[in-house]
Design a protein around this motif. Structure first.
Motif, PDB file in Angstrom:
ATOM      1  N   VAL A 151       0.574   7.116  29.688  1.00  0.00           N
ATOM      2  CA  VAL A 151       1.647   8.242  29.076  1.00  0.00           C
ATOM      3  C   VAL A 151       1.928   9.553  29.777  1.00  0.00           C
ATOM      4  O   VAL A 151       2.787  10.097  29.447  1.00  0.00           O
ATOM      5  N   ALA A 152       0.665   9.879  30.314  1.00  0.00           N
ATOM      6  CA  ALA A 152       0.971  11.245  31.215  1.00  0.00           C
ATOM      7  C   ALA A 152       2.168  11.158  32.207  1.00  0.00           C
ATOM      8  O   ALA A 152       2.956  12.030  32.282  1.00  0.00           O
ATOM      9  N   THR A 153       2.526   9.843  32.736  1.00  0.00           N
ATOM     10  CA  THR A 153       3.548   9.900  33.938  1.00  0.00           C
ATOM     11  C   THR A 153       4.666   9.852  32.913  1.00  0.00           C
ATOM     12  O   THR A 153       5.828  10.727  33.377  1.00  0.00           O
ATOM     13  N   LEU A 154       4.883   9.058  31.831  1.00  0.00           N
ATOM     14  CA  LEU A 154       5.893   9.086  31.118  1.00  0.00           C
ATOM     15  C   LEU A 154       6.473  10.744  30.577  1.00  0.00           C
ATOM     16  O   LEU A 154       7.547  10.923  30.736  1.00  0.00           O
ATOM     17  N   LEU A 155       5.222  11.421  30.273  1.00  0.00           N
ATOM     18  CA  LEU A 155       5.491  12.740  29.571  1.00  0.00           C
ATOM     19  C   LEU A 155       5.991  13.589  30.757  1.00  0.00           C
ATOM     20  O   LEU A 155       6.699  14.628  30.188  1.00  0.00           O
ATOM     21  N   LYS A 156       5.518  13.453  31.834  1.00  0.00           N
ATOM     22  CA  LYS A 156       5.566  14.409  32.961  1.00  0.00           C
ATOM     23  C   LYS A 156       7.154  14.168  33.348  1.00  0.00           C
ATOM     24  O   LYS A 156       8.062  15.133  33.486  1.00  0.00           O
ATOM     25  N   ASN A 157       7.568  12.875  33.435  1.00  0.00           N
ATOM     26  CA  ASN A 157       9.052  12.639  33.984  1.00  0.00           C
ATOM     27  C   ASN A 157       9.890  13.455  32.840  1.00  0.00           C
ATOM     28  O   ASN A 157      10.934  13.814  33.301  1.00  0.00           O
ATOM     29  N   TRP A 158       9.565  13.172  31.716  1.00  0.00           N
ATOM     30  CA  TRP A 158      10.557  13.850  30.569  1.00  0.00           C
ATOM     31  C   TRP A 158      10.531  15.227  30.480  1.00  0.00           C
ATOM     32  O   TRP A 158      11.664  15.692  30.334  1.00  0.00           O
ATOM     33  N   ALA A 159       9.232  15.719  30.701  1.00  0.00           N
ATOM     34  CA  ALA A 159       9.337  17.205  30.580  1.00  0.00           C
ATOM     35  C   ALA A 159       9.921  17.820  31.827  1.00  0.00           C
ATOM     36  O   ALA A 159      10.696  18.880  31.664  1.00  0.00           O
ATOM     37  N   GLU A 160       9.858  17.153  33.099  1.00  0.00           N
ATOM     38  CA  GLU A 160      10.629  17.814  34.237  1.00  0.00           C
ATOM     39  C   GLU A 160      11.760  17.562  34.438  1.00  0.00           C
ATOM     40  O   GLU A 160      12.465  18.089  35.435  1.00  0.00           O
ATOM     41  N   ALA A 161      12.515  16.421  33.858  1.00  0.00           N
ATOM     42  CA  ALA A 161      14.038  15.996  33.869  1.00  0.00           C
ATOM     43  C   ALA A 161      14.772  17.374  33.688  1.00  0.00           C
ATOM     44  O   ALA A 161      14.458  18.143  32.697  1.00  0.00           O
ATOM     45  N   PRO A 162      15.694  17.573  34.483  1.00  0.00           N
ATOM     46  CA  PRO A 162      16.639  18.806  34.233  1.00  0.00           C
ATOM     47  C   PRO A 162      17.575  18.419  32.625  1.00  0.00           C
ATOM     48  O   PRO A 162      17.802  17.172  32.526  1.00  0.00           O
ATOM     49  N   ARG A 163      17.731  19.342  32.212  1.00  0.00           N
ATOM     50  CA  ARG A 163      18.458  19.066  30.865  1.00  0.00           C
ATOM     51  C   ARG A 163      19.891  19.467  30.953  1.00  0.00           C
ATOM     52  O   ARG A 163      20.008  20.565  31.699  1.00  0.00           O
ATOM     53  N   SER A 164      20.620  18.925  30.273  1.00  0.00           N
ATOM     54  CA  SER A 164      22.270  19.329  30.084  1.00  0.00           C
ATOM     55  C   SER A 164      22.608  19.265  28.885  1.00  0.00           C
ATOM     56  O   SER A 164      22.170  18.301  28.014  1.00  0.00           O
ATOM     57  N   PRO A 165      23.885  19.666  28.465  1.00  0.00           N
ATOM     58  CA  PRO A 165      24.372  19.495  27.210  1.00  0.00           C
ATOM     59  C   PRO A 165      24.479  18.076  26.797  1.00  0.00           C
ATOM     60  O   PRO A 165      24.583  17.750  25.702  1.00  0.00           O
ATOM     61  N   GLU A 166      24.976  17.232  27.677  1.00  0.00           N
ATOM     62  CA  GLU A 166      25.154  15.905  27.286  1.00  0.00           C
ATOM     63  C   GLU A 166      23.839  14.946  27.489  1.00  0.00           C
ATOM     64  O   GLU A 166      24.034  13.672  27.603  1.00  0.00           O
ATOM     65  N   ASP A 167      22.881  15.721  27.779  1.00  0.00           N
ATOM     66  CA  ASP A 167      21.647  14.924  27.749  1.00  0.00           C
ATOM     67  C   ASP A 167      21.196  14.106  26.570  1.00  0.00           C
ATOM     68  O   ASP A 167      21.262  14.596  25.411  1.00  0.00           O
ATOM     69  N   ALA A 168      20.762  12.984  26.828  1.00  0.00           N
ATOM     70  CA  ALA A 168      20.579  12.080  25.632  1.00  0.00           C
ATOM     71  C   ALA A 168      19.338  12.164  25.333  1.00  0.00           C
ATOM     72  O   ALA A 168      18.559  11.651  24.170  1.00  0.00           O
ATOM     73  N   GLU A 169      18.195  12.816  26.153  1.00  0.00           N
ATOM     74  CA  GLU A 169      16.841  12.676  25.825  1.00  0.00           C
ATOM     75  C   GLU A 169      16.515  13.770  24.670  1.00  0.00           C
ATOM     76  O   GLU A 169      17.147  14.750  24.503  1.00  0.00           O
ATOM     77  N   PRO A 170      15.633  13.502  23.826  1.00  0.00           N
ATOM     78  CA  PRO A 170      15.335  14.166  22.642  1.00  0.00           C
ATOM     79  C   PRO A 170      14.736  15.583  22.801  1.00  0.00           C
ATOM     80  O   PRO A 170      13.894  15.533  23.939  1.00  0.00           O
ATOM     81  N   GLU A 171      14.657  16.539  22.244  1.00  0.00           N
ATOM     82  CA  GLU A 171      14.010  17.822  22.380  1.00  0.00           C
ATOM     83  C   GLU A 171      12.501  17.805  22.277  1.00  0.00           C
ATOM     84  O   GLU A 171      11.800  18.464  22.753  1.00  0.00           O
TER      85      GLU A 171
END
Ligand SMILES: [Zn+2]
Length: 758
Positions: free
Chosen positions: A229-249
């Motif tokens: 879970v920590a690895t998943l969250l870390k990747n999610w948290a550190e991924a660069p954000r862009s307007p067309e980003d599909a990842e949830p806030e």
């Protein structure tokens, strides 16, 4: 498709039971009978004199090292009395103890029967402590230790329990003398007791035993889940954000059990929820994420269909009216709103978050909320043009996560309803001595808020209360954030209007800026808002000029230039945004301010006002305003006010000079606006000095037309309809209404005239 929402749910799917390595809480207790051999009964809460008696009868508590039992007051300093010498009984005691043991078994995730076996009684006095250690197995079947603190008054002495890289700090106290505080932890947990600073603590130590065969229960180990879970969250948290980003806030992880707002808390989670929360909280800490608990609610409404009367009448007959809803079927969900509220933090501190919307792509797993049973569901039968409809609500507790540095983006999802209380909390924390990070966070958040300010939504409310704009200014003043104050004042100007209730906050904001910036912002604000917020502009200048007239000189010129009146000047605003017209309070504020700022400018304003009497009516605006201004020593002597006074006096004198007498006969003013044959007949009657009553017998349309003409012309007539035979009759009777009005006006004019001279 792989996404954080599906992967996270997958990683947590193996966490099936409570993961707590400890359980702590308080339980209400009816005072038990406690007695110690050699002393007798012990009163609760513990009295100092009895604590001393207990210590005198006790021995130093030893500790175990390997097979040895040692006594060393540099390792363990406390007093013990062995269980054989202690009796605890009373009618209610077994039930109290059982309730505690049940809570512990549930929290530790033990399904077998658990027995609590009294091991010893301990007395901690000032300076008592126990260094970190593990308990040795003292009896067959022992898997955990229960510490039960009886009512006694002490300070310090927290119990620290560690399991792998997790730590719990338990105060073991209760504010209520009728509560017993308890803590239980698995036997292999390292634990310590910090020094007691004052008073005495009386505790009972129980061995918790599991009777029966099989492996003894152990603290659950979810290391691999936590890592995943920590690895998943870390990747999610550190991924660069862009307007067309599909990842949830943010991510919303629904829990299994139901909780009311009162029950919701990290310490009170049930079953597997406790295990999942523990894994997620630990993983989030490593991954730079924040976790909260909240109640998520879904509100849906839409189109329903009536599916038949048979079942309905059948159920009516059976008397089971609640099932009538079964006669309807949901056809389409047309509206759906999801939001989270009742926020709880892992540390138990109150959360300033209020209601934050939840997006559909934030659920983990994505289908988490699909098959819920609604908490409430209502169907409405078709009526008139409306078809059958339904509404229903669901709610469910959830863990909600977001990357720590995305907090403000998450809060901003909720709009001002959420950001304002949050900013308020930050300002409070800053005022209470918060560090620079609190200020920085407030600075960032207010930046988000101001850049998203709803500038096209302002409408004149004339409120006395401070609005959102005033609240933000007030908080920025408390934070001393000059840059944001400038930005917020600029945003208010961009709204082309502001409210009376915000004037004092705007003045305070101006006071926090360098005079030149304040002067230019004040001028800009008045230029942009005078047309719709005339009253508020006057109010603002009156307040600001009392502090520093120089700062609002430019603003005052702008306001005088924007004074309404000239009908040839086109309005730039739609009618619904225009204010209620000029009011006497505005004139009083205007000259109060101009008197302080520039007497010549006050003269210009007076000229303008006297030039446009349709806008600045003497009776409703100027006379009351001048009377107010004359009553104030500051403004009463102003030349411009004296000129207004002279004009008002002349207006009143002119009317006072008109003759005033009651009509001598029945002739009444004929100012009728219609020349039809009925209205002509009405006119002849009005002109006739001998005719008091006129009966107009006619069909309804003609009667109401004539009645309308009478009303519009304000004739001195009373009308009634006589309904004896058709067509009905309109009966008009002459009265003295306009004379009465003039008489009342004369009395008021004389009184006002006298006050103007006073
Ligand atoms: Zn007519």
């Amino acid at each position: 498709m792989s996404s954080i929402a599906t992967d996270l749910a997958e990683a947590l799917s193996t966490v099936r039971r409570p993961g707590a390595f400890f359980v702590a809480g308080t339980e209400e207790m009816r005072a038990p009978g406690l007695a110690v051999e050699g002393i007798g009964p012990i009163a609760l809460p513990l009295l100092p004199v009895q604590a001393e008696q207990l210590i005198a009868a006790a021995e130093r508590a030893p500790y175990g090292r390997g097979a040895d039992t040692l006594t060393d007051v540099t390792v363990r300093r406390t007093w013990q009395i062995r269980a054989e010498r202690v009796r605890i009984e009373g009618k209610h005691w077994p039930a109290t103890l059982q309730a505690i043991v049940t809570r512990i078994a549930e929290g530790l995730g033990v399904t077998d029967p658990v027995e609590a076996d009294l091991y010893k009684l301990l007395v901690y006095d000032k300076g008592s402590f126990f260094l970190p250690h593990r308990d040795t197995e003292k009896a067959a079947g022992m898997f955990a230790t229960l510490v039960l603190a009886l009512p006694s008054v002490s300070e310090g002495g927290e119990l620290i329990v560690r399991h792998r890289d997790q730590e719990a700090r338990l105060p073991l106290t209760s504010d209520d003398p009728s509560d017993v505080a308890f803590a239980a932890f698995y036997a292999d947990c390292v634990h310590e007791v910090l020094p007691v600073n004052a008073g005495y603590r009386l505790v009972l130590i129980y061995n918790l035993l599991r009777r029966g065969p099989g492996r003894l229960p152990e603290a659950p180990d979810y290391d691999s889940e936590r890592e995943a879970v920590a690895t998943l969250l870390k990747n999610w948290a550190e991924a660069p954000r862009s307007p067309e980003d599909a990842e949830p806030e943010k991510i919303v992880l629904p829990l299994e059990h139901a909780y009311t707002p009162a029950e919701l808390g990290f310490a009170t989670l049930k079953g597997a929820d406790a295990g999942i929360a523990q894994v997620v909280v630990a993983a989030a800490r490593h991954a730079g994420c924040e976790v909260h608990l909240a109640l998520v609610s879904i509100e849906e409404s839409g189109i329903a269909e009536y599916t038949g009367g048979y079942f309905r009448s059948h159920r009516r007959w059976s008397g089971d009216e609640d099932d009538e809803d079964d006669a309807f079927e949901i056809v389409e969900v047309s509206e759906r709103a999801v939001s989270a509220a009742h926020w709880r933090r892992p540390d138990g501190d109150p959360s300033p978050l209020t209601v934050i919307p939840v997006e559909e792509d934030e659920f983990s797993p994505p289908e988490a909320f699909d098959d819920l049973e609604p908490d409430e569901q209502h169907f409405h039968e078709a009526t008139g043009n409306e078809g059958a409809s339904f509404e229903r609500t669901y709610s469910r507790a959830a863990l909600i996560l977001w990357p720590r540095d995305r907090l403000l983006a998450v809060i901003n999802q909720g709009g001002l309803k959420v950001t304002l209380p949050f900013l308020e909390d930050l300002a409070d924390r800053w005022a209470a001595g918060g560090d620079a990070s609190v200020w920085d966070q407030a600075h960032d958040l207010s930046g988000h808020m101001i850049s998203a300010w709803p500038v096209d939504q302002w409408q004149p409310y004339q409120d006395k209360e401070r609005t959102s704009a005033g609240r933000v200014l007030h908080l920025l003043v408390r934070l001393g954030d000059a840059a944001r104050l400038e930005a917020m004042l600029t945003a208010i100007a961009a709204c082309h209007g502001f409210d009376n209730g915000d004037c004092s906050d705007i003045v305070e904001a101006l006071c926090h800026l360098p005079p030149e910036r304040a002067a230019s912002l004040a001028k800009h604000l008045v230029e942009e808002t005078a047309e719709v917020a005339l009253d508020a502009c006057g109010n603002l200048l009156a307040r600001a000029s009392a502090v520093d007239p120089a700062v609002v000189t430019g603003a005052a010129r702008a306001l005088v230039a924007a004074l309404p009146g000239d009908p040839s000047r086109a309005s730039s605003q739609p009618p619904w945004r225009r204010g209620p017209g000029v009011r006497p309070e505005f004139i009083a504020d205007l000259f109060t301010a101009l008197g302080r700022i520039d007497a010549a400018l006050a003269g210009v304003a007076a000229d303008h006002i006297l030039e446009w009497p349709r806008t600045y009516d003497f009776d409703t605006i100027l006379v009351p305003a001048v009377l107010t201004l004359l009553a104030t020593p500051d403004t009463g002597g102003l030349a411009a006010v004296r000129r207004l006074r002279v004009a008002c006096a002349a207006h009143l004198d002119g009317r006072i000079a008109l003759p005033l007498e009651a009509p001598r006969d029945w002739r009444r003013d004929n100012t009728l606006g219609c020349g039809c044959k009925h209205c002509r007949a009405l006119g002849l009657y009005l002109d006739d000095p001998t005719q008091k009553i006129w009966v107009f017998r006619a069909v309804e349309a003609d009667r109401s037309h004539v009645e309308g003409t009478i009303r519009t012309a304000h004739c001195d007539l009373d009308t009634t309809t006589e309904r004896r035979s058709r067509p009905y009759s309109l009966i008009c009777t002459k009265n003295q209404a306009s004379y009465e009005r003039r008489r009342v006006q004369r009395e008021r004019d004389l009184a006002d005239r006298e006050r103007l001279d006073a």
